[in-house]
Scaffold this active site. Structure first.
Site, short mmCIF file in Angstrom:
data_model
loop_
_atom_site.label_atom_id
_atom_site.label_comp_id
_atom_site.label_asym_id
_atom_site.label_seq_id
_atom_site.Cartn_x
_atom_site.Cartn_y
_atom_site.Cartn_z
N ASP A 1 0.85 -1.19 0.00
CA ASP A 1 0.00 0.00 0.00
C ASP A 1 0.89 1.24 0.00
OD1 ASP A 1 -2.26 1.57 0.18
OD2 ASP A 1 -2.63 1.17 2.30
N ASP B 1 -9.24 3.46 -1.71
CA ASP B 1 -10.10 3.89 -0.61
C ASP B 1 -11.41 4.49 -1.12
OD1 ASP B 1 -7.98 3.05 0.88
OD2 ASP B 1 -7.30 5.05 1.45
N GLU C 1 2.55 5.19 -4.00
CA GLU C 1 2.54 6.16 -5.10
C GLU C 1 3.87 6.91 -5.29
OE1 GLU C 1 -1.10 4.72 -3.97
OE2 GLU C 1 0.16 5.95 -2.66
#
Length: 864
Positions: free
Chosen positions: A430, A567, A433
């Site tokens: 996770d 999300d 980015e």
């Protein structure tokens, strides 16, 4: 006629997050001088080499250096790579512009030994000398699929612009990652990987500069292989690319068949085929961010069983970590021995175990992963050579530089030691980015500072003051030595939802190995981590298929990992849009993908969660997951949700052989597991905007209820016979090959309408509580005859887990000359041929020599 997406009803009112671009965003650079051919156009082994120079306007400087330094001399290289793929690369003659690395951490370019001749290609490249423009034409029907005529070509060091004409109201799909309707209309899509909940129309976690168009029943596609930030504007009659670096490196695809599914094959021939999941990965998964302790996790596992809702995999979010640091355990709430014991019990019960690992490493000299990484010098650097230190869950953090020569060795040790000790079956990566909660290297000089308050815990005034301080420090750090570009604030500001490019991520002035600014490589970070993490798991167990789920992705990520859409929110529009999001990733070559079922942010409701479980049970990757601030949403909490979950998940488990066969086809050919109706039926104009139904493969049609308070659904059915999955009754007989039949289907709260296409044979199993138990039951065939009384299907069988499959079987079934027309079930006795005896309605097994699926076929089912 105008086509309106099925998706949007009061989206802006619910989220308040639709971007408002100016007219300038949509405009083209009409004052740009463009380019002209300068010198000899040379034929090459691959195609053409065309030298270009900037058009002269005397002393006029209009349109020069608009957003960067105009590059005077550029080249166009045209390469006929395959009969269905054309490569057009527009680059600077000096070769100074940054290219996506030719490696697994970027884009592995095809090694072509023999190019096709232009006359054998299905794509024709045509050009005009002055001002230079080009067209790409599909030969078989003379359709122009990419046309830059009278459109400006701008080539500056920090700004590239190119446009193509498309039909008014074109059927464009792709370009992401973004939460939006599947069919793209008048909007701007920004590609800059960003940690943010799934706001509609804003850039989020990944970057996929690829689109498909379906025009007059035929499909073609275009990929811009560029990892820089960009805006892609789709408007009436035009697609415009506005890119803040690199080159214009295009690949065009036009399958001779014109079929969208064949386009998927052609695209994944270039970027790589999706990874093959193991059996267990196709089961039902459950997770929650915010479980207070391991007792709660064990309770959830137990209550699933008590409710008889199948559960295959238990996930644990960052809650298990000590102060949210990777590779650690909360000694009180998630002690190491209990975490190990959880995995052992899951495996004993035939279930599986996945935990989260983030890339950000706590900057603490008592923390061994940080110490080892510092010794190996693997961290991303500041412009002055110091370690870049941002802020994530554990406070101030460093970030592995995946391109550093030591990074693979470093990550291998951390991952292998951790996985070997804990006994998990896979990893969830996770925040890649990469995400950072501050601006710039806010932790410089603050190693060992420990956990920091999260930015959202400050008042608005305090947040503004912090931001002002961080920005001042970032500006003071300056550019890397010798760098002349404006990396922090390029003159063309893409529509990044976070604002400036460095907001909430690694600063664009930070450096990767080889002095590569993060500006040039940002959109590749999660993609690179995906590959390295997968390879670490293979190094740990080199005979078993690894499991990695990523948030950030790039073309080719699907070779290594699966993806979830991030999300989302527990609102009805997000349930509805989850179908479009997943269909996008099927098209992007990430077939193992899904959305957080019942929603991640905010509180779900019984009705919403029930409807979401009904469709979510059939996501290629199916998992319930929610936020620590939201109320509990385990499916056993409401009677209707529990009942709907049992029905839907058991139906999925019944279809597991069919799902597994589809994943094998995806892995071998590149087809999606979920498929939009328009891709299977491109001649049906009424299907172009249908993103509220989906096909599983070619043969199963899902028509979920996606609106609050509804107990019926209007469903579109293409031509042919469509049978109700549950009752086996013929629901629709549509004799048209161009017009859909719209039918209102009853759908009480615990029911999702499912239909099987007439002419299909679906391999099934008897559903049990776990995937392993389900696959241990005998095979069945569900046969739905078409109007000719015929049906066919396919079944792929292997051991369900081996990375290198040494023994597999491919079965192709065909039933013909049977009447009256109807719906039948056939028993398959595994490993024997006598199940094909005429007693079973003249079913015939077709082993077509030389067919595509034959490549994986090693065991002849006709042998004794």
């Amino acid at each position: 006629m105008a086509k309106v997406s099925f998706i949007f009803v009061a989206i802006a009112l619910i989220t308040g997050n639709v971007l408002c671009q100016t007219d300038a965003t949509y405009a083209v650079s009409s004052s740009a001088p463009g380019y002209k051919i300068d010198g000899h156009v040379r034929k090459t082994e691959a195609g053409l080499h065309i030298p270009l120079t900037l058009n002269s306007r005397g002393n006029k400087k209009t349109g020069i250096d608009t957003f960067g330094k105009t590059i005077k001399d550029i080249t166009v290289d045209v390469e006929y790579e395959t009969e269905e793929r054309l490569h057009v690369k527009i680059s600077d003659k000096a070769k100074k512009q940054y290219l996506v690395p030719d490696s697994p951490l970027g884009f592995e370019r095809p090694q072509i030994k023999h190019y096709v001749s232009p006359k054998h290609s299905n794509l024709d490249f045509q050009y005009t000398a002055k001002p230079f423009s080009f067209k790409v034409v599909r030969k078989d029907d003379k359709t122009t699929i990419f046309d830059t005529t009278n459109m400006p070509l701008v080539f500056e060091d920090q700004y590239l612009e190119l446009s193509t004409k498309v039909p008014e109201d074109a059927n464009i799909y792709g370009i992401g990652e973004v939460t939006a309707p599947f069919r793209r209309t008048h909007n701007v899509t920004t590609l800059w990987a960003r940690d943010n909940p799934d706001d509609f129309y804003r850039n989020i976690y990944g970057a996929h500069p690829y689109y498909q168009e379906v025009r007059d029943g035929k499909a073609h596609g275009a990929l811009l292989m560029n990892a820089h930030g960009m805006d892609v504007i789709t408007t009436e009659g035009r697609i415009t690319y506005k890119v803040i670096g690199g080159i214009l490196d295009f690949y065009f695809f036009a399958p001779k068949s014109g079929k969208p599914n064949d386009l998927s094959i052609a695209y994944t021939d270039l970027i790589g085929k999706p990874m093959m999941p193991s059996h267990w990965m196709l089961g039902w998964h459950h997770c929650r961010y915010g479980y207070p302790n391991i007792d709660k996790v064990e309770t959830v596992k137990r209550k699933y069983k008590e409710a008889n809702i199948p559960l295959q995999t238990v996930w644990v979010d960052i809650d298990y970590m000590e102060e949210t640091k990777d590779f650690t355990f909360d000694k009180v709430n998630f002690p190491q021995d209990r975490m190990i014991g959880l995995g052992e019990q899951l495996h004993k019960d035939g279930q599986n175990y996945v935990v989260m690992v983030d890339p950000a490493i706590s900057a603490n000299t008592t923390y061994e992963p940080y110490v080892r990484g510092t010794e190996m010098d693997v961290w991303i650097k500041n412009a002055d050579g110091s370690d870049f230190i941002g802020s994530v869950w554990p406070g101030f953090t460093t970030f592995p530089d995946w391109w550093h020569p030591n990074a693979t060795k470093y990550w291998n040790k951390e991952i292998i030691d951790f996985v070997d000790m804990l006994g998990v079956d896979g990893l969830w990566i996770d925040m890649n980015e990469p995400a950072s909660f501050c601006l710039g290297s806010c932790g410089s000089g603050k190693v060992d500072a420990g956990n920091q308050p999260y930015r959202w815990t400050y008042t608005e005034e305090e947040q503004a003051a912090n931001h002002t301080r961080w920005e001042k420090e970032l500006k003071a750090m300056g550019n890397p030595p010798g760098e002349e570009r404006n990396l922090l604030y390029p003159k063309y500001a893409i529509n990044n939802g976070a604002g400036n490019l460095s907001e909430f991520t690694v600063a664009t002035t930070a450096l990767h190995y080889g002095n590569i600014p993060h500006y040039d490589i940002h959109n590749l970070y999660g993609h690179a981590e995906s590959h390295i993490t997968r390879q670490a798991l293979i190094k740990h167990k080199n005979k078993i298929r690894p499991f990695v789920l990523t948030r950030s992705s790039f073309p080719g990520s699907g070779k290594s990992v699966g993806h979830w859409t991030g999300d989302n929110h527990s609102f009805w529009p997000y349930l509805k849009n989850s179908i479009a999001n997943i269909l996008n990733f099927q098209m992007f070559g990430v077939s193992y993908s899904g959305a957080d079922v019942c929603g991640f942010n905010s509180d779900t409701t019984e009705e919403l969660c029930t409807r979401w479980m009904e469709i979510g049970a059939f996501y290629p990757f199916a998992r319930n997951h929610n936020n620590n601030a939201a109320k509990d949403q385990e499916p056993y909490l409401w009677e209707s949700t529990a009942e709907a979950s049992r029905i839907a998940i058991n139906t999925r488990y019944e279809m597991l052989p069919y799902f597994y066969t589809l994943f094998e086809e995806s892995n071998r050919l590149g087809l999606g597991v979920w498929r939009p109706l328009i891709f299977e039926y491109p001649a049906y104009e009424e299907l172009v905007s249908n993103d509220v139904q989906t096909l599983v493969g070619s043969d199963i049609l899902l028509s979920p209820v996606l609106d609050e308070g509804k107990t019926s659904v209007k469903a579109q059915f293409p031509g042919g016979q469509w049978y109700d999955w549950y009752t086996h009754e013929l629901t629709v007989d549509n004799k048209s090959n161009k017009k859909v039949k719209t039918v209102t289907l009853d759908a009480p709260l615990t029911h999702i309408p499912i239909h099987i296409r007439g002419g299909a044979i679906i391999p099934t199993k008897t559903p049990k509580y776990t995937v392993g138990e389900t696959f241990a039951t005998p095979y069945n065939l569900v046969i739905a005859l078409d109007k000719k009384g015929q049906a066919s299907g396919r079944l792929y069988i292997d051991d369900g887990e081996s990375l290198e499959v040494k023994s597999s079987s491919g079965y192709h079934f065909h039933l013909q000359e049977w009447s009256p027309q109807g719906f039948w079930q056939v028993w398959l006795q595994e490993g024997r041929k006598d199940w094909l005896h005429h007693h079973y309605w003249q079913a015939r097994q077709q082993v077509a020599k030389g067919s595509r699926w034959q490549e994986d076929y090693q065991i002849d089912p006709w042998q004794e």
